[in-house]
Enzyme design. Structure first.
Site, PDB file in Angstrom:
ATOM      1  N   SER A  14       0.860  -1.199   0.000  1.00 11.83           N
ATOM      2  CA  SER A  14       0.000   0.000   0.000  1.00 11.83           C
ATOM      3  C   SER A  14       0.890   1.241   0.000  1.00 11.83           C
ATOM      4  CB  SER A  14      -0.853   0.010   1.273  1.00 11.83           C
ATOM      5  OG  SER A  14      -1.474   1.266   1.444  1.00 11.83           O
ATOM      6  N   TYR A  24      -2.379  -1.387  10.459  1.00  5.09           N
ATOM      7  CA  TYR A  24      -2.482  -1.629   9.009  1.00  5.09           C
ATOM      8  C   TYR A  24      -1.264  -1.035   8.299  1.00  5.09           C
ATOM      9  CZ  TYR A  24      -4.045  -1.329   4.173  1.00  5.09           C
ATOM     10  OH  TYR A  24      -4.114  -1.425   2.795  1.00  5.09           O
TER      11      TYR A  24
HETATM   12  N1  LIG Z   1      -8.590  -0.465  -1.692  1.00  2.57           N
HETATM   13  C1  LIG Z   1      -7.576   0.300  -1.294  1.00  2.57           C
HETATM   14  O1  LIG Z   1      -7.715   1.524  -1.138  1.00  2.57           O
HETATM   15  C2  LIG Z   1      -6.230  -0.317  -1.056  1.00  2.57           C
HETATM   16  C3  LIG Z   1      -5.121   0.524  -0.965  1.00  2.57           C
HETATM   17  C4  LIG Z   1      -3.884  -0.031  -0.715  1.00  2.57           C
HETATM   18  C5  LIG Z   1      -3.752  -1.404  -0.577  1.00  2.57           C
HETATM   19  N2  LIG Z   1      -4.848  -2.210  -0.662  1.00  2.57           N
HETATM   20  C6  LIG Z   1      -4.679  -3.647  -0.461  1.00  2.57           C
HETATM   21  O2  LIG Z   1      -5.293  -4.373  -1.499  1.00  2.57           O
HETATM   22  C7  LIG Z   1      -5.642  -5.665  -1.013  1.00  2.57           C
HETATM   23  C8  LIG Z   1      -7.060  -5.997  -1.432  1.00  2.57           C
HETATM   24  O3  LIG Z   1      -7.949  -5.128  -0.755  1.00  2.57           O
HETATM   25  P1  LIG Z   1      -9.299  -4.575  -1.412  1.00  2.57           P
HETATM   26  O4  LIG Z   1      -9.214  -3.117  -1.408  1.00  2.57           O
HETATM   27  O5  LIG Z   1      -9.582  -5.297  -2.653  1.00  2.57           O
HETATM   28  O6  LIG Z   1     -10.367  -4.932  -0.261  1.00  2.57           O
HETATM   29  P2  LIG Z   1     -11.450  -6.090  -0.158  1.00  2.57           P
HETATM   30  O7  LIG Z   1     -12.402  -6.030  -1.292  1.00  2.57           O
HETATM   31  O8  LIG Z   1     -12.002  -5.983   1.228  1.00  2.57           O
HETATM   32  O9  LIG Z   1     -10.611  -7.413  -0.329  1.00  2.57           O
HETATM   33  C9  LIG Z   1      -9.931  -8.028   0.717  1.00  2.57           C
HETATM   34  C10 LIG Z   1      -9.936  -9.526   0.470  1.00  2.57           C
HETATM   35  O10 LIG Z   1      -9.140 -10.162   1.463  1.00  2.57           O
HETATM   36  C11 LIG Z   1      -9.783 -11.360   1.834  1.00  2.57           C
HETATM   37  N3  LIG Z   1      -9.436 -11.678   3.214  1.00  2.57           N
HETATM   38  C12 LIG Z   1      -9.545 -10.887   4.309  1.00  2.57           C
HETATM   39  N4  LIG Z   1      -9.200 -11.557   5.404  1.00  2.57           N
HETATM   40  C13 LIG Z   1      -8.859 -12.807   5.000  1.00  2.57           C
HETATM   41  C14 LIG Z   1      -8.433 -13.969   5.680  1.00  2.57           C
HETATM   42  N5  LIG Z   1      -8.283 -14.019   7.017  1.00  2.57           N
HETATM   43  N6  LIG Z   1      -8.169 -15.080   4.951  1.00  2.57           N
HETATM   44  C15 LIG Z   1      -8.344 -15.073   3.609  1.00  2.57           C
HETATM   45  N7  LIG Z   1      -8.743 -14.004   2.911  1.00  2.57           N
HETATM   46  C16 LIG Z   1      -9.005 -12.888   3.614  1.00  2.57           C
HETATM   47  C17 LIG Z   1     -11.276 -11.109   1.679  1.00  2.57           C
HETATM   48  O11 LIG Z   1     -11.958 -12.311   1.337  1.00  2.57           O
HETATM   49  P3  LIG Z   1     -12.833 -13.138   2.389  1.00  2.57           P
HETATM   50  O12 LIG Z   1     -13.663 -12.159   3.160  1.00  2.57           O
HETATM   51  O13 LIG Z   1     -13.612 -14.078   1.520  1.00  2.57           O
HETATM   52  O14 LIG Z   1     -11.871 -13.882   3.247  1.00  2.57           O
HETATM   53  C18 LIG Z   1     -11.330 -10.126   0.519  1.00  2.57           C
HETATM   54  O15 LIG Z   1     -11.606 -10.791  -0.695  1.00  2.57           O
HETATM   55  C19 LIG Z   1      -5.440  -5.631   0.497  1.00  2.57           C
HETATM   56  O16 LIG Z   1      -4.208  -6.257   0.837  1.00  2.57           O
HETATM   57  C20 LIG Z   1      -5.367  -4.150   0.804  1.00  2.57           C
HETATM   58  O17 LIG Z   1      -4.608  -3.873   1.952  1.00  2.57           O
HETATM   59  C21 LIG Z   1      -6.087  -1.711  -0.919  1.00  2.57           C
END
Ligand SMILES: NC(=O)c1ccc[n+]([C@@H]2O[C@H](COP(=O)([O-])OP(=O)(O)OC[C@H]3O[C@@H](n4cnc5c(N)ncnc54)[C@H](OP(=O)(O)O)[C@@H]3O)[C@@H](O)[C@H]2O)c1
Length: 253
Positions: free
Chosen positions: A139, A152
């Site tokens: 991130s 985080y």
């Molecule tokens: N969106 C942003 O602004 C942003 C910015 C910087 C970095 N990121 C990073 O991008 C990545 C994806 O995030 P996103 O924005 O796409 O959010 P998201 O839609 O909430 O996706 C997160 C995913 O992680 C999975 N997950 C969470 N806890 C888990 C666990 N204990 N075991 C297995 N799977 C788990 C969830 O699936 P289940 O609930 O099915 O387990 C979900 O599909 C993350 O690492 C986040 O930190 C996002």
């Protein structure tokens, strides 16, 4: 990495960035396995894309990761790319200590320990492949922390650091390490309001830019979209203090 002909595991592939990456890589002619805890979500997603597979994993559990890895390799022996994308982002009020400690532990397990466990468990297999890639999704907050989400931000900084060492240790192997460093993107990471927040980068635009950068296949270790550059390079451009203040003022308004 080449963008086609791979067998790719994407953790957190049932929603947000993981789901969008799964679709983009699928469209480029890759075999995709998505993984997460919510199996129904994964099943629905996979059903819409013939050949896409799904498996259940809980990134907070070494037991789950070990069993998952065995099944994954048995069912998909040509696996050559893993995308450590699953993550959680939960606000913490440190003044209410120790009430926030459950969030601390869950965040470190999901965002940092989980990717290390999964990578370590799959590394021997990946190193046997002709060419393989480990992708870490960190991130922009790894480089300038958001004070509302201290653990985080710290886990993402740790994942960046770990990626540097992993890449160096693997430099004479056929396994490369790529870090995707997203800015604030429209997903439901922190709830439904984020998916509609006009301050966040539209998910489709983010994925298009990521695929463009990855497609260059020029040995770039970090995928940094234009929007994330002020955070990623804040220290290099001596703008850390202003960026830290602006980011955190913006968030508290
Ligand atoms: N969106 C942003 O602004 C942003 C910015 C910087 C970095 N990121 C990073 O991008 C990545 C994806 O995030 P996103 O924005 O796409 O959010 P998201 O839609 O909430 O996706 C997160 C995913 O992680 C999975 N997950 C969470 N806890 C888990 C666990 N204990 N075991 C297995 N799977 C788990 C969830 O699936 P289940 O609930 O099915 O387990 C979900 O599909 C993350 O690492 C986040 O930190 C996002």
């Amino acid at each position: 990495m080449k963008l086609t002909g791979n067998t790719i595991l994407i953790t957190g592939g049932g929603s947000g960035i993981g789901k969008a990456l799964a679709k983009a890589f699928y469209a480029q002619g890759n075999k995709i396995i998505i993984a997460g805890r919510q199996v129904d979500k994964l099943k629905d997603m996979a059903a819409a894309f013939p050949g896409m597979a799904y498996l259940s994993i809980d990134m907070t559990s070494l037991e789950s990761i070990t069993a998952f890895s065995k099944q994954l390799i048995a069912e998909h022996p040509d696996l050559n790319v893993i995308i450590n994308n699953a993550g959680i982002m939960v606000p913490e009020q440190l003044l209410t200590a120790p009430a926030h400690l459950e969030i601390v532990q869950r965040t470190i397990l999901t965002n940092f320990l989980g990717p290390i466990w999964l990578t370590s468990s799959l590394l021997p297999h990946l190193m046997q492949q002709h060419a393989s890639t480990i992708v870490m999704v960190s991130s922009g907050l790894a480089f300038v922390p958001l004070v509302h989400t201290p653990t985080y931000s710290a886990t993402k900084a740790a994942l960046h650091s770990y990626s540097l060492s992993l890449r160096e240790q693997l430099k004479r192997s056929s396994t490369e390490v790529i870090e995707i460093i997203p800015p604030y993107v429209q997903t439901e990471l922190m709830g439904i309001q984020q998916a509609n927040d006009p301050h966040a980068m539209p998910l489709e635009d983010f994925i298009d830019e990521v695929m463009l950068l990855m497609g260059k296949n020029d040995g770039t270790a970090e995928i940094v979209v234009e929007r994330c550059k002020p955070l990623r390079y804040a220290a290099d451009t001596h703008t850390f203090d202003q960026t830290f203040t602006a980011l955190n003022q913006q968030h508290s308004t």
